[in-house]
Design an enzyme around this catalytic site. Sequence first.
Site, PDB file in Angstrom:
ATOM      1  N   CYS A 188      40.761   5.975   1.964  1.00 42.67           N
ATOM      2  CA  CYS A 188      39.964   6.180   0.725  1.00 42.67           C
ATOM      3  C   CYS A 188      40.924   6.574  -0.462  1.00 42.67           C
ATOM      4  O   CYS A 188      41.553   7.478  -0.320  1.00 42.67           O
ATOM      5  CB  CYS A 188      38.894   7.140   1.223  1.00 42.67           C
ATOM      6  N   CYS A 241      39.834  10.687  -1.213  1.00 42.22           N
ATOM      7  CA  CYS A 241      40.120  11.709  -0.490  1.00 42.22           C
ATOM      8  C   CYS A 241      41.165  11.581   0.604  1.00 42.22           C
ATOM      9  O   CYS A 241      41.822  12.290   1.139  1.00 42.22           O
ATOM     10  CB  CYS A 241      38.945  12.203   0.214  1.00 42.22           C
ATOM     11  N   CYS A 261      34.114   5.298   3.078  1.00 39.94           N
ATOM     12  CA  CYS A 261      34.761   6.398   3.570  1.00 39.94           C
ATOM     13  C   CYS A 261      34.194   7.044   4.449  1.00 39.94           C
ATOM     14  O   CYS A 261      32.644   7.444   4.691  1.00 39.94           O
ATOM     15  CB  CYS A 261      35.309   7.246   2.468  1.00 39.94           C
ATOM     16  N   CYS A 295      34.092  11.048   2.638  1.00 39.65           N
ATOM     17  CA  CYS A 295      33.159  11.430   1.414  1.00 39.65           C
ATOM     18  C   CYS A 295      32.301  10.543   0.839  1.00 39.65           C
ATOM     19  O   CYS A 295      31.726  10.396  -0.134  1.00 39.65           O
ATOM     20  CB  CYS A 295      34.129  11.567  -0.030  1.00 39.65           C
ATOM     21  N   CYS A 326      46.936 -11.967   7.450  1.00 38.79           N
ATOM     22  CA  CYS A 326      47.920 -13.325   7.781  1.00 38.79           C
ATOM     23  C   CYS A 326      47.977 -14.273   6.555  1.00 38.79           C
ATOM     24  O   CYS A 326      48.843 -14.874   6.323  1.00 38.79           O
ATOM     25  CB  CYS A 326      47.717 -14.051   8.929  1.00 38.79           C
ATOM     26  N   HIS A 347      44.069 -19.042  11.223  1.00 40.20           N
ATOM     27  CA  HIS A 347      45.631 -18.556  10.938  1.00 40.20           C
ATOM     28  C   HIS A 347      46.458 -19.387  10.289  1.00 40.20           C
ATOM     29  O   HIS A 347      46.042 -20.629  10.207  1.00 40.20           O
ATOM     30  CB  HIS A 347      45.977 -18.278  12.389  1.00 40.20           C
ATOM     31  N   ASP A 393      56.605 -17.395  11.349  1.00 39.38           N
ATOM     32  CA  ASP A 393      55.383 -16.418  11.073  1.00 39.38           C
ATOM     33  C   ASP A 393      55.701 -15.310  10.741  1.00 39.38           C
ATOM     34  O   ASP A 393      56.388 -14.421  11.816  1.00 39.38           O
ATOM     35  CB  ASP A 393      54.477 -16.531  12.604  1.00 39.38           C
TER      36      ASP A 393
END
Length: 519
Positions: free
Chosen positions: A89, A92, A122, A125, A148, A195, A212
């Site tokens: 977040c 916060c 979040c 909050c 990826c 992928h 990769d």
Amino acid sequence: MSCRVASADQRLYGNLHHYVDQVLSYERQCVVNKAIDVLPWIELTKLAKENVAGAGLDPNSLIFWDFLMAEAVKWFKRSFFKWMTAPKCSQCGCDTSAIPLQLQPTQEELNYGASRIEGYRCTSCDHLERFPRYNSVEKLLGTCVGRCGEWANCFTFLCRVLQFNVSCRDEICMRFLLNTYQIQVRYVVDLLGDHVWTEYYSLHEKRWIHVDPCEEAIDRPLMYEAGWKKEITFICAFARDHVADVTMRYSSNHGAVINRRLKSSFESPRLYNFLWKTTQRLKACLMENQRKELDVQLACDLVNMMVERTPGQESMGGRTSGSMAWIMSRGEGDGQSGDVKFVFRPSARELACNKMHMKYNCRRDMYERTVGQEIIPGWRNGTYSSYGVFRKEERDWKKAYLARLEGRERGSISWLFEVSEDVTMKDVRIRFCGSRFEDGDISVTVTSGETQVKLNCDQDSGGDLTAIPELAGTKTFCIDCKLSGGVGDCAWQHAQLFRESTESDAEDVTPFEVIICFE
């Protein structure tokens, strides 16, 4: 049904055109200049030359580029790009959780190719956090974060400009290097398997090599099928001057691939027609000698892919990038990771004796409960959960132990012990033996509710049982072990559990032992 299939095909071919345009965008000089500023060329070159010389080879030979690629992928994964599971977040700093709806992109996000915006709420909050899935390599050079898709996109682009020296700011000099020392790279897409990764052409080995960046894996093309348990059907590679079907490089069972293609709604002839026409269009920009050289290269690659290869141990590991929950949700585990959820509970005979005594023998790979003579074969069958761990038997050194899978940065195992409501643990003693080498690290924690106790790992299996008085009066506890650290290619071996000789016929002093007395 036919309308849905046609719609899916339309989207898929739209993606194919997008991948072509994406790779062509790597040629933009303004973006190339930014990449040159990002790449630590001097450091990577120095490391590559040192490694080539250390291997007794000529640093000025073509093999230098293979060593340079190895250094580039290390730098990219360990220092430059970060994995995104869920953003923190921004208000916060707490964790967020995904919301099911996609958010509408802003104009700025669209300008950088982010048509898909993930939303996260979040947990503290309630602030709504955005995660744009950028396709612009220019933007990714600044954000340095993603999954990826972003990883492979940015890494492929950086490899495309890897040959530029940071001191070569003159445009004419850059163009000369581009034509003379270019590292040929391809953006590789598993069209039906979600992928992407990279291939580069090795001038030394005269073949295309799989890379990769998410996994820091080089030349392990069978890892997706053998390790991740993916069904390979259509895999295409996209370069600035051609597009190719490279599926067979990534499978050790070509017959199964052909059968899946015949059953797929995605038409192979239409795909081949697209590949051929697109390649002819891209090749039109090449000179005659370059077109001939490319034709020979692609023909040799086809011959190379016709050979079915057997996967080795290096291909057997599951995915390492991303959280364990995310990996398992995609079905990309290694078959040696996941939740067995076995729980050690006292049997009627153990309750009658007010004692549970469990021992694990790594040499025989079995758990033994001495009260009642119960045997549980296989280390994994007695665990509550495990991730990226296997049992290694060294036939030359005649040793057996548990370690993390090769290529894994971390591994973990947990064991759970529990008694019923009318029973209480009175005394708990544990022997837990680990062996560390180089910078290998073994962390063992015993947890029961709010209570956490760090457990020291004895270096040899003759260590004493350690009493855990904090567990007196409890009804359950968990032993959690994490393996990490180490140096070099054998880092996975530098943190070992329960190392034992495979030849000993003497009375066992087991390296892992738990004794629980009840009241």
